[in-house]
Design a protein around this motif. Structure first.
Motif, short mmCIF file in Angstrom:
data_model
loop_
_atom_site.label_atom_id
_atom_site.label_comp_id
_atom_site.label_asym_id
_atom_site.label_seq_id
_atom_site.Cartn_x
_atom_site.Cartn_y
_atom_site.Cartn_z
N UNK A 96 0.76 -1.21 -0.01
CA UNK A 96 -0.02 -0.17 -0.22
C UNK A 96 0.78 1.37 -0.12
N UNK A 97 2.06 1.24 -0.66
CA UNK A 97 2.84 2.43 -0.96
C UNK A 97 2.21 3.31 -1.73
N UNK A 98 2.83 4.46 -1.73
CA UNK A 98 2.11 5.53 -2.66
C UNK A 98 2.28 5.25 -4.12
N UNK A 99 3.45 4.42 -4.61
CA UNK A 99 3.07 3.94 -6.06
C UNK A 99 2.20 3.21 -6.53
N UNK A 100 1.33 2.66 -5.58
CA UNK A 100 0.19 1.92 -5.90
C UNK A 100 -0.98 2.73 -6.15
N UNK A 101 -0.92 4.01 -6.18
CA UNK A 101 -1.88 4.75 -6.87
C UNK A 101 -2.01 4.95 -8.31
N UNK A 102 -1.02 4.37 -8.88
CA UNK A 102 -1.21 4.33 -10.34
C UNK A 102 -2.34 3.48 -10.77
N UNK A 103 -2.81 3.92 -12.06
CA UNK A 103 -3.97 3.39 -12.73
C UNK A 103 -3.61 2.29 -13.48
N UNK A 104 -4.23 0.73 -13.35
CA UNK A 104 -4.20 -0.27 -14.21
C UNK A 104 -5.39 -0.30 -15.21
N UNK A 105 -5.42 -1.42 -15.80
CA UNK A 105 -6.71 -1.54 -16.67
C UNK A 105 -7.88 -1.46 -15.78
N UNK A 106 -7.99 -2.01 -14.78
CA UNK A 106 -9.31 -1.99 -14.09
C UNK A 106 -9.36 -0.98 -12.96
N UNK A 107 -8.64 0.08 -13.11
CA UNK A 107 -8.70 0.93 -12.11
C UNK A 107 -7.37 1.26 -11.34
N UNK A 108 -7.31 1.87 -10.08
CA UNK A 108 -6.37 2.15 -9.53
C UNK A 108 -5.52 1.01 -8.95
N UNK A 109 -4.50 0.70 -8.76
CA UNK A 109 -3.79 -0.84 -8.76
C UNK A 109 -4.14 -1.50 -7.41
N UNK A 110 -3.97 -0.70 -6.09
CA UNK A 110 -4.28 -1.11 -4.73
C UNK A 110 -5.83 -1.50 -4.82
N UNK A 111 -6.68 -0.43 -5.18
CA UNK A 111 -7.99 -0.56 -4.93
C UNK A 111 -8.50 -2.01 -5.67
N UNK A 112 -7.81 -2.10 -6.76
CA UNK A 112 -8.44 -3.29 -7.59
C UNK A 112 -7.95 -4.64 -7.09
N UNK A 148 -9.31 -2.90 4.73
CA UNK A 148 -8.54 -2.79 3.64
C UNK A 148 -8.98 -2.02 2.69
N UNK A 149 -10.23 -1.81 2.37
CA UNK A 149 -10.84 -0.72 1.51
C UNK A 149 -10.72 0.59 2.05
N UNK A 150 -10.86 0.99 3.19
CA UNK A 150 -10.50 2.17 3.63
C UNK A 150 -9.08 2.62 4.16
N UNK A 151 -8.32 1.55 4.03
CA UNK A 151 -6.81 1.84 4.39
C UNK A 151 -6.09 2.96 3.64
N UNK A 152 -5.24 3.62 4.45
CA UNK A 152 -4.70 5.09 3.47
C UNK A 152 -3.33 4.27 3.07
N UNK A 153 -2.73 5.08 2.18
CA UNK A 153 -1.20 4.51 1.71
C UNK A 153 -0.01 5.00 2.76
N UNK A 154 0.91 3.95 2.64
CA UNK A 154 1.90 4.05 3.87
C UNK A 154 2.96 4.97 2.94
N UNK A 155 3.59 5.88 3.89
CA UNK A 155 4.65 6.68 3.14
C UNK A 155 5.86 5.96 3.01
N UNK A 156 6.21 4.98 3.57
CA UNK A 156 7.46 3.98 3.30
C UNK A 156 7.25 2.68 2.83
N UNK A 157 7.85 1.83 2.03
CA UNK A 157 7.49 0.67 1.75
C UNK A 157 8.41 -0.18 2.41
N UNK A 158 7.94 -1.53 2.75
CA UNK A 158 8.89 -2.53 3.28
C UNK A 158 9.93 -3.17 2.44
N UNK A 159 11.18 -3.22 2.80
CA UNK A 159 12.11 -3.84 2.13
C UNK A 159 11.87 -5.26 1.68
#
Length: 633
Positions: A96-112, A148-159
């Protein structure tokens, strides 16, 4: 063969019912006299044999039908040859890092990804799910759907290593094995190759990809000119593709549009500048319009009311050259001789300059050491015949050396001089000294002589000059270096261009607030409140923030529920780098969607189920019974 519901097998006791009916027929036969039966005996014998065979066949068909029905409800299956029963355990990592805000074929990657998990996974499946900032252990999909549906994006991603360690920590026992479903866009971190295998984990990767990765970002912003009359806020814009049209940048203050300008990008980089009055308190954000990632379309900025900086000049040199630098519009400047000094006034200052005081009494040195320990700035300009300097932390007694030296080197990377010079000047009019009091080659030097020894260096919160600065010994007062050096020393403990902090980092912020005993400050963003780590000094408080601040925005600093300052936090721009691991680097177990994994997971789980065969058998034997009753005479 194993059973999912073995208690249902008690239903096999119903097999006794048709057996009892068969053995204890309730019909009674009565003999009836009939003439000329001699001709019927062979036919009668044949009919009784046929009837006995028919009853036995009917009994077997009924027994097999009942047995198949019971076994069907017990859900028999053969355990998998390749996977042990423990492999049914499922652990899901959802990026749920901020790069998952990008849009895929079926919408936002994280939400999809979340929608597919909730819709496709079996409702009776227990699993463990963790994100970059949350953990849900042994839950069903219904229990975590809303989170999960209402979760916010995390500022840092796990390694990668952190993901594997956290997944292994969710295993029930040390010898338990599980399937790790790793859902991410797999943004590259560092130069190391991807490592996704754990000792007890069978890793399945789902790589989510955006339809298009074109993105424009507000990269950063700084105050480049910060004087008594005006400020210039410089904004830097970046893009990951070539763009010809200028980008419109808007500056809002207190949610009101303050100014607009445009930035032209050359080689995917550009800048814009806003001019604002110096006394304007910023509670602002910058904004652009872009269809790529959303988090970097805004950058939050804040400044606070600028209190005058208190500077005490203990001056026995006979020349008050600092009065033209520490002017009354920014500084509360006091000049006094050592003989007229009130020791009690030291603790209330922000900067103390000790200038050519011949003798430092021990009680004066004690006050100065306390002053430095409180995080404030002490500047020492020695006297050639000075005594008592060794009582200061990091100092020794001056020793006069009559040697002429030129100041030829500037450490442009030192924090004191950062952002002071527009370019690194190497050819300038070198100031010089006739005599030096300290001969030292410090590791933290700011200005150096031509032989490499230090003219100005830093030791903790103390800044030492190697020689007196009076005009009889040095022309440094007439050098162009004197103003930026002493001006930046005055601003050292106050805001000097930093408009925001980065989320996910360890930030240290100093606020000129005097706290009473047991008082604390809070940070508030909307309804959210938190208490950061803090340390109170005589005239200011030092805040330490880390992962507890997780949402971007401008936070109000509260004291007794009243706002006294503001601090802005922004997501690091590392999340918009267009650099991802490809499928070849990730390996063979890489899928393109969550639905694809769920389908394979269900097929593996149901491949050895036998209940369908027993249900078919039950129908077959019922049909056989009907056929027996109808066609066997």
């Amino acid at each position: 063969m194993l059973f999912k519901n073995p208690t249902v097998l008690y239903g096999l006791l119903f097999l006794l019912v048709p057996i009892i009916v068969h053995l204890f027929q309730l019909r009674k036969f009565r003999k009836v006299a009939f003439s000329n039966v001699a001709f019927l005996k062979p036919l009668l014998t044949q009919t009784r044999k046929s009837r006995t065979l028919k009853k036995w066949l009917t009994l077997f068909a009924r027994l097999l039908a009942v047995a198949c029905v019971v076994i069907t409800f017990a859900q028999p299956f053969f355990p998998s040859i390749t996977d042990s029963p423990a492999d049914d355990s499922l652990i899901v990592y959802l990026d749920n890092s901020y790069s998952m805000q990008a849009k895929g074929i079926d919408g936002v990657l994280y939400q999809n990804a979340v929608n597919q998990l909730i819709e496709k996974l079996p409702s009776d499946l227990n699993l463990s799910v963790f994100t970059n900032d949350q953990v849900y252990k042994n839950v069903s999909r219904q229990e975590i759907a809303n989170e999960l549906l209402n979760a916010t994006y995390a500022p840092t991603a796990l390694s990668n290593e952190q993901i594997l360690l956290k997944a292994q920590s969710l295993l029930g026992t040390q010898d338990q094995k599980a399937t790790l479903l790793w859902i991410s866009d797999f943004q590259r971190s560092g130069e190391q190759p991807f490592q996704g295998n754990g000792d007890q984990l069978k890793t399945e990767l789902v790589k989510l990809e955006a339809v298009q990765n074109q993105n424009i970002s507000i990269d950063s912003a700084y105050i480049t000119v910060n004087d008594a009359s005006e400020r210039f806020v410089d904004v830097f814009i970046t893009a990951n593709y070539q763009i010809d049209a200028p980008v419109t940048v808007s500056l809002y203050n207190d949610n009101i549009l303050l100014a607009k300008t445009t930035a032209s990008l050359t080689n995917q980089n550009g800048s814009a500048q806003f001019k604002i009055p110096a006394n304007t308190v910023l509670n602002s954000y910058l904004e652009i319009v872009d269809e790529g990632l959303k988090f970097d379309n805004q950058l939050f900025l804040s400044t606070n009311k600028r209190e005058k900086i208190k500077v005490l000049h203990v001056n026995d040199s006979g020349n008050d050259f600092l009065k033209n630098i520490y002017t009354s519009d920014e500084f509360d400047y006091q000049n006094t001789t050592f003989s007229q000094l009130n020791y009690n006034s030291i603790k209330d200052q922000d900067v103390v300059v000790v200038n050519e005081v011949n003798t430092l009494p021990s009680n004066f040195a004690v006050e100065l050491n306390k002053f430095m320990s409180a995080g404030k700035t002490l500047v020492v300009i020695p006297s050639l015949s000075g005594q008592g300097y060794s009582a200061l932390n990091g100092a020794g007694n001056p020793q006069s050396l009559p040697v002429e030296k030129r100041i030829v080197s500037i450490n442009f990377d030192h924090p004191l001089l950062r952002d002071v010079f527009s370019k690194r000047v190497t050819n300038f009019q070198y100031p010089k000294v006739e005599n030096i009091a300290f001969a030292k080659a410090s590791l933290n030097k700011i200005l150096s002589f031509e032989d490499g020894s230090s003219f100005l260096w830093q030791d903790g919160n103390t800044f030492f000059f190697a020689a007196p600065l009076n005009e009889g010994n040095s022309n440094f007062q007439n050098s162009p270096l004197v103003v930026p050096i002493f001006y930046k020393l005055g601003l050292r403990n106050r805001e000097s261009g930093n408009l925001y902090q980065q989320l996910g980092k360890n930030n240290q912020v100093t606020l000129p607030i005097k706290l009473e005993q047991d008082q604390i400050v809070e940070l508030a963003l909307g309804e959210q409140r938190l208490i950061p780590e803090q340390r109170a000094y005589d005239s200011y408080v030092e805040l330490q923030t880390g992962t507890e601040v997780s949402q971007p925005g401008t936070y109000q600093v509260l004291l007794k529920n009243e706002p006294i300052a503001s601090l802005s936090f922004n997501v690091t721009r590392e999340e918009n780098k267009n650099d991802f691991y490809n499928v070849e680097e990730l390996g063979a177990n890489t899928l393109s969607s969550v639905s694809e994994f769920v389908q394979q997971y269900k097929e593996r789980a149901q491949a050895s189920d036998l209940w369908k065969f027993f249900l078919t058998g039950a129908l077959f034997f019922l049909i056989c019974e009907l056929m027996i009753l109808k066609f066997i005479k």
